[in-house]
Motif scaffolding. Sequence first.
Motif, PDB file in Angstrom:
ATOM      1  N   GLN A  51      90.230  21.372 -10.942  1.00  0.00           N
ATOM      2  CA  GLN A  51      90.909  20.784 -12.093  1.00  0.00           C
ATOM      3  C   GLN A  51      91.923  21.771 -12.679  1.00  0.00           C
ATOM      4  O   GLN A  51      93.038  21.393 -13.039  1.00  0.00           O
ATOM      5  CB  GLN A  51      89.889  20.380 -13.154  1.00  0.00           C
TER       6      GLN A  51
ATOM      7  N   SER B 195      94.997  21.978 -10.507  1.00  0.00           N
ATOM      8  CA  SER B 195      95.804  20.775 -10.701  1.00  0.00           C
ATOM      9  C   SER B 195      96.643  20.906 -11.972  1.00  0.00           C
ATOM     10  O   SER B 195      97.827  20.552 -11.988  1.00  0.00           O
ATOM     11  CB  SER B 195      94.895  19.550 -10.776  1.00  0.00           C
TER      12      SER B 195
ATOM     13  N   SER C  27      95.543  24.566  -5.170  1.00  0.00           N
ATOM     14  CA  SER C  27      94.835  23.307  -5.377  1.00  0.00           C
ATOM     15  C   SER C  27      94.223  22.816  -4.064  1.00  0.00           C
ATOM     16  O   SER C  27      93.074  22.351  -4.035  1.00  0.00           O
ATOM     17  CB  SER C  27      95.791  22.259  -5.961  1.00  0.00           C
TER      18      SER C  27
END
Length: 132
Positions: free
Chosen positions: A32, A35, A97
């Motif tokens: 997360q 991202s 990522s």
Amino acid sequence: MHDNKCFLDFQSIADDYLIRHRSILDVLTKYQETSARVNRAVAKAVTGCGCIQVSAVRQSAPADAAYSELKDHMSSHLVGETCPQCREVIANELGHSLFYLAALCNLTGLSLHEVMLQEYKNVKTLGVFHLT
């Protein structure tokens, strides 16, 4: 089959180098976070560098446009192209990522290659209805 080797090698190296953040909770939150860093890198290309601009307005298309023609009337809202420096930063953040995506696949026993193949097949089969 050569494509699969790239995915396997990437998953293997992610497994080898994922040491400190091996917990599923760590991997989920790191994924997360990476991202968010991708989002930040794109935002900085707009606000810091200015190589790209966001020109967002309501999307519109002719009322009689067929669904298959809508793509021709939709905008990304981006103006310009990323400069080499911003492109490099965004690519690096996307790479981080991908690393945590591969780690997530490893921890859940999934093959990144198989996940991509399945998604490719879904999109190809369902087309525009895939994401609805």
